[in-house]
Design a protein around this motif. Structure first.
Motif, PDB file in Angstrom:
ATOM      1  N   UNK A  15      55.872  12.158  28.581  1.00 10.03           N
ATOM      2  CA  UNK A  15      55.464  13.502  28.988  1.00 10.03           C
ATOM      3  C   UNK A  15      55.007  14.410  27.871  1.00 10.03           C
ATOM      4  N   UNK A  16      54.629  13.864  26.718  1.00  6.54           N
ATOM      5  CA  UNK A  16      54.201  14.706  25.595  1.00  6.54           C
ATOM      6  C   UNK A  16      52.831  15.317  25.875  1.00  6.54           C
ATOM      7  N   UNK A  17      52.699  16.604  25.580  1.00  6.21           N
ATOM      8  CA  UNK A  17      51.430  17.310  25.809  1.00  6.21           C
ATOM      9  C   UNK A  17      51.110  18.243  24.650  1.00  6.21           C
ATOM     10  N   UNK A  18      49.833  18.328  24.347  1.00  3.98           N
ATOM     11  CA  UNK A  18      49.293  19.333  23.437  1.00  3.98           C
ATOM     12  C   UNK A  18      48.234  20.080  24.237  1.00  3.98           C
ATOM     13  N   UNK A  19      48.607  21.246  24.755  1.00  3.15           N
ATOM     14  CA  UNK A  19      47.727  21.984  25.662  1.00  3.15           C
ATOM     15  C   UNK A  19      46.807  22.916  24.890  1.00  3.15           C
ATOM     16  N   UNK A  20      45.830  23.435  25.592  1.00 11.21           N
ATOM     17  CA  UNK A  20      44.983  24.499  25.058  1.00 11.21           C
ATOM     18  C   UNK A  20      45.109  25.695  25.995  1.00 11.21           C
ATOM     19  N   UNK A  21      45.578  26.805  25.434  1.00 10.11           N
ATOM     20  CA  UNK A  21      45.767  28.037  26.187  1.00 10.11           C
ATOM     21  C   UNK A  21      45.307  29.211  25.335  1.00 10.11           C
ATOM     22  N   UNK A  22      44.495  30.080  25.929  1.00  8.95           N
ATOM     23  CA  UNK A  22      43.973  31.257  25.217  1.00  8.95           C
ATOM     24  C   UNK A  22      43.311  30.849  23.903  1.00  8.95           C
ATOM     25  N   UNK A  23      42.604  29.714  23.986  1.00  7.59           N
ATOM     26  CA  UNK A  23      41.862  29.175  22.837  1.00  7.59           C
ATOM     27  C   UNK A  23      42.774  28.916  21.642  1.00  7.59           C
ATOM     28  N   UNK A  24      43.948  28.408  21.955  1.00  6.64           N
ATOM     29  CA  UNK A  24      44.890  27.968  20.931  1.00  6.64           C
ATOM     30  C   UNK A  24      45.536  26.664  21.384  1.00  6.64           C
ATOM     31  N   UNK A  25      46.009  25.873  20.410  1.00  6.31           N
ATOM     32  CA  UNK A  25      46.799  24.690  20.743  1.00  6.31           C
ATOM     33  C   UNK A  25      48.244  25.121  20.965  1.00  6.31           C
TER      34      UNK A  25
END
Length: 221
Positions: A75-85
């Motif tokens: 379940x590891x995730x590296x998301x992108x939110x508000x143009x940030x990792x």
């Protein structure tokens, strides 16, 4: 009523003595084994060159036995939110597959040119169907080909014993560490790109806790 003769009583006594000897031998063997569940807590204080607590430092314990105990993280995730990792720094054991969900309304083009993992996820929204396998220890620096200000790090460790220092002043804590001699390695995003993690020896006792203090020099602003 049946009574035992002298020969039968002798055989019974020999059998009883034999079983008692086996039981004693088993107890001796068990006494020589380490107790199940022996583990300790390791606390690591990380400071900068001026002696100030350093938040978001990655600490991990390496040894031959630790490498044998590594299991991929699910379940590891590296998301992108508000143009940030998000998170800015992700720590995963070797063999972990990481997904890169894009929660923004714009498309991202995620890549890494780092020796630890070179990959590219071309312009996309949502979550790419195939996760990225991180199969080598090291640090993968992430960027976005569309948004130059975006930067993130995935630290791939060859051990199940790792932690990060908290954002507020405090110590990183690694729980359930088996006793033994380890190499304590410490890494931070402010180290120069490509610089190795700082290392020092650490012995973990069979029970209780171990503590270490690390001072990182050469950090960039």
């Amino acid at each position: 009523m049946t009574t035992c003769g002298p020969a039968q009583r002798a055989r019974a006594a020999l059998a009883q003595n034999f079983l008692a000897g086996v039981a004693r031998a088993a107890l001796v063997c068990l006494a020589g084994l380490p107790a199940a569940g022996q583990a300790a807590t390791v606390q690591v204080e990380v400071l900068d060159a001026a002696g100030r607590p350093l938040p978001d430092a990655v600490v991990f314990l390496e040894s031959a036995e630790a490498r044998k105990a590594v299991k991929p993280l699910s379940g590891a995730e590296m998301a992108q939110e508000k143009r940030q990792f998000v998170p800015g720094v992700l720590v995963v054991p070797v063999g972990t597959e990481v997904r890169f969900p894009n929660h923004d309304s714009v498309r991202h083009h995620v890549y890494s040119f780092s020796p630890a993992k070179k990959f590219e996820l071309k312009l996309y929204t949502g979550t790419p169907s195939n996760p990225v396998l991180f199969d080598r220890p090291g640090v993968a620096v992430l960027g976005c080909n569309i948004h130059d200000q975006m930067v993130g790090w995935i630290v791939v460790v060859d051990t199940p014993y790792y932690a990060r220092t908290p954002a507020a002043p405090g110590r990183a804590q690694i729980d359930n560490v088996p006793p033994g001699t380890y190499t304590l390695r410490t890494w931070h995003t402010r180290l120069p790109v490509g610089a190795p993690a700082q290392e020092q020896a650490l012995t973990v006792p069979a029970t209780g806790a171990a503590a270490a203090s690390v001072r990182l020099a050469g950090l960039q602003p």
